[in-house]
Design a protein around this motif. Structure first.
Motif, PDB file in Angstrom:
ATOM      1  N   UNK A  61       8.393   5.585   8.059  1.00 21.38           N
ATOM      2  CA  UNK A  61       7.138   6.696   7.564  1.00 21.38           C
ATOM      3  C   UNK A  61       5.944   5.807   8.146  1.00 21.38           C
ATOM      4  N   UNK A  62       5.068   6.474   8.655  1.00 23.46           N
ATOM      5  CA  UNK A  62       3.815   5.743   9.201  1.00 23.46           C
ATOM      6  C   UNK A  62       2.781   6.060   8.447  1.00 23.46           C
ATOM      7  N   UNK A  63       1.955   4.984   7.928  1.00 25.67           N
ATOM      8  CA  UNK A  63       0.743   4.955   7.442  1.00 25.67           C
ATOM      9  C   UNK A  63       0.847   5.722   5.803  1.00 25.67           C
ATOM     10  N   UNK A  64       2.060   5.589   5.150  1.00 23.96           N
ATOM     11  CA  UNK A  64       2.544   6.083   4.013  1.00 23.96           C
ATOM     12  C   UNK A  64       3.710   5.274   3.253  1.00 23.96           C
ATOM     13  N   UNK A  65       3.703   5.286   2.183  1.00 21.15           N
ATOM     14  CA  UNK A  65       4.736   4.881   1.234  1.00 21.15           C
ATOM     15  C   UNK A  65       5.566   6.099   0.547  1.00 21.15           C
ATOM     16  N   UNK A 104       5.519  -2.138  -4.130  1.00 19.45           N
ATOM     17  CA  UNK A 104       5.886  -0.841  -4.187  1.00 19.45           C
ATOM     18  C   UNK A 104       6.912  -0.354  -3.145  1.00 19.45           C
ATOM     19  N   UNK A 105       6.836  -0.704  -2.012  1.00 17.49           N
ATOM     20  CA  UNK A 105       7.578  -0.783  -0.997  1.00 17.49           C
ATOM     21  C   UNK A 105       9.065  -1.392  -1.132  1.00 17.49           C
ATOM     22  N   UNK A 106       9.069  -2.666  -1.405  1.00 17.52           N
ATOM     23  CA  UNK A 106      10.148  -3.410  -1.457  1.00 17.52           C
ATOM     24  C   UNK A 106      10.852  -2.890  -2.822  1.00 17.52           C
ATOM     25  N   UNK A 107      10.156  -2.500  -3.866  1.00 18.40           N
ATOM     26  CA  UNK A 107      10.815  -2.038  -5.111  1.00 18.40           C
ATOM     27  C   UNK A 107      11.422  -0.722  -4.726  1.00 18.40           C
ATOM     28  N   UNK A 108      11.028   0.046  -3.804  1.00 15.50           N
ATOM     29  CA  UNK A 108      11.761   1.443  -3.473  1.00 15.50           C
ATOM     30  C   UNK A 108      12.829   0.984  -2.245  1.00 15.50           C
TER      31      UNK A 108
END
Length: 479
Positions: A296-300, A339-343
């Protein structure tokens, strides 16, 4: 005329069928055990750096896209109104004047290491076709004899970058654009380009397309054989794909009926892995067997995903060098990372060198800020996997392989540590040991209607913690 209508009708039937397909086809798991092992290790790395760089940095314009006759509103040619081929000639001439005399990959690599970045993806070739490596397939390259930088001993830029980063213990990956807008086998100058796609009829000129496939194969083989150990092949330009893999999104990228832009990924992947066993192949946005992880580019993503993935995002406002670019605050980048790592994902942050090879000072100070946080809290990030729930309010959770869980409390800018941190969803086992990373103190905790309440001693609340704090929980109840 009748033949044209038949062809158009067939194309419309195909488009209708493609639009009816699921917009996000299911992830196709890898079966190669060496790749699976490498992919598992990649998921431990969590934080990486991607670097967009090329002759376009001399103008401070968006990478490649200003020569593409679409999206004119955001890739406008300057001066406004300049005829297309006049602009293209000026743009491509920048390859000869590109002279990054302050190119210092060792300094970049040290800064990335200090920031806690574990892997690199470097643009060996973007869509404009200019090669930042010593390819033998074209003269449109950094080492071309008539190039300003070609006599410099550092001229093979990609090799210098890969070597410098590996020396710092950072894993190396190659960005490579499948489309090539300079190649006569992709944008044949007999026809004007219409959009980002190949500009001639592949059924009418199959030999030309076969030449492009060979050209692509040979360039990737050069990278796989002459640049040391590479662990990721990060392929961009997802509109270059087989017709059967078109989606509603990819069809929207063409003004013309879709064509079968199949470059034979099976052969490319087999060849690449014969030279680089276990190589992760990322055929971006082409959902299938050669997309080992999604990007995913420029988004989480809004929630955890059940396959390997990585958010690629600019550290500033642009992928390519822009004078005076505004960099995101460290607080924002750390919160994004958590946030990213938690997901369950990885975070790939872009930094763009300028025309002389220097990085903006803001890039260095930003990476320094990230590194200061990672040195204290890296145990809550590296090697972790997602746990359910992944978040409760301002608290995100990660899980280590030893069964310990980290509750990461997101601090607002300049917010001091609160006297209590509470969360629901995860319950420490009786007698669990809780500790704030950066401190040796054992934290007291209890359960209440608010869930788990962790007491933060006054001595820690003035400890200068910034961005987020991580509490290690030795063990939690099964959920």
């Amino acid at each position: 005329m009748k033949k044209c209508w038949i062809l158009l009708g067939s194309a419309l039937l195909w488009i209708s069928a493609a639009y009816a397909q699921n917009e996000v086809p299911p992830y196709v798991p890898e079966t190669d055990q060496a790749v699976l092992k490498q992919l598992d290790e990649w998921q431990d790395w969590k934080l990486g750096i991607i670097m967009h760089w090329g002759p376009y940095s001399q103008w401070g314009v968006v990478e490649s896209w200003s020569i593409c006759p679409e999206d004119e509103d955001w890739t406008q040619r300057k001066p406004y109104g300049i005829p297309y081929y006049d602009y293209l000639k000026k743009y491509e001439a920048m390859g000869k004047t590109f002279n990054p005399v302050h190119f210092d990959p060792e300094k970049w690599a040290k800064a990335a290491k200090d920031a806690g970045m574990k892997y690199l993806v470097f643009t060996t070739k973007h869509h404009d076709g200019f090669c930042m490596f010593d390819t033998k397939q074209t003269d449109y390259r950094i080492t071309a004899p008539d190039g300003a930088f070609s006599k410099d001993p550092r001229a093979n830029i990609a090799k210098g970058v890969f070597d410098a980063f590996r020396k710092e213990g950072i894993h190396a990956g190659a960005y490579f654009s499948k489309p090539d807008w300079h190649s006569e086998y992709y944008w044949w100058n007999y026809f004007p380009p219409k959009d980002r796609n190949v500009n001639y009829d592949l059924q009418k000129y199959p030999d030309r397309w076969n030449q492009f496939k060979q050209y692509t194969y040979k360039q990737i083989e050069e990278l796989m054989t002459g640049y040391g150990k590479l662990e990721i092949l990060w392929l961009d330009g997802g509109w270059v794909r087989p017709l059967k893999q078109q989606t509603k999104e990819s069809l929207s990228w063409s003004k013309m009926p879709p064509q079968d832009q199949d470059i034979d990924m099976a052969s490319i992947a087999t060849m690449a892995r014969s030279h680089q066993p276990g190589l992760i192949v990322v055929d971006r946005s082409v959902h299938g067997p050669y997309e080992n992880y999604r990007t995913p580019e420029q988004q989480i993503p809004e929630k955890p995903l059940d396959y390997p993935w990585e958010t690629c995002m600019t550290m500033g406002g642009s992928w390519s060098y822009v004078p005076g670019d505004k960099y995101k605050p460290v607080n924002v980048l750390v919160h994004n990372l958590v946030d990213i790592v938690a997901k369950g994902g990885n975070y790939l942050l872009n930094v763009a060198p300028g025309p002389d090879g220097s990085l903006d000072e803001a890039a260095y100070t930003t990476m320094q800020g990230i590194g200061e946080w990672m040195r204290i809290n890296g145990r809550a990030i590296y090697g972790t996997r997602a746990v359910a729930p992944y978040k409760d309010g301002k608290v995100c959770f990660t899980r280590q392989k030893d069964g310990s869980v980290y509750a990461i409390y997101l601090l607002d800018e300049n917010e001091a540590l609160p006297a209590q941190i509470s969360f629901k969803g995860l319950q420490p086992v009786k007698g669990a040991h809780l500790q704030l990373l950066g401190s040796e103190k054992k934290l007291m905790w209890k359960t209440s209607d608010a869930g788990v309440v962790v007491e933060i001693p006054a001595s820690l609340r003035g400890g200068g913690f910034k961005h987020a704090v991580a509490i290690r929980i030795s063990n939690v109840e099964k959920v």
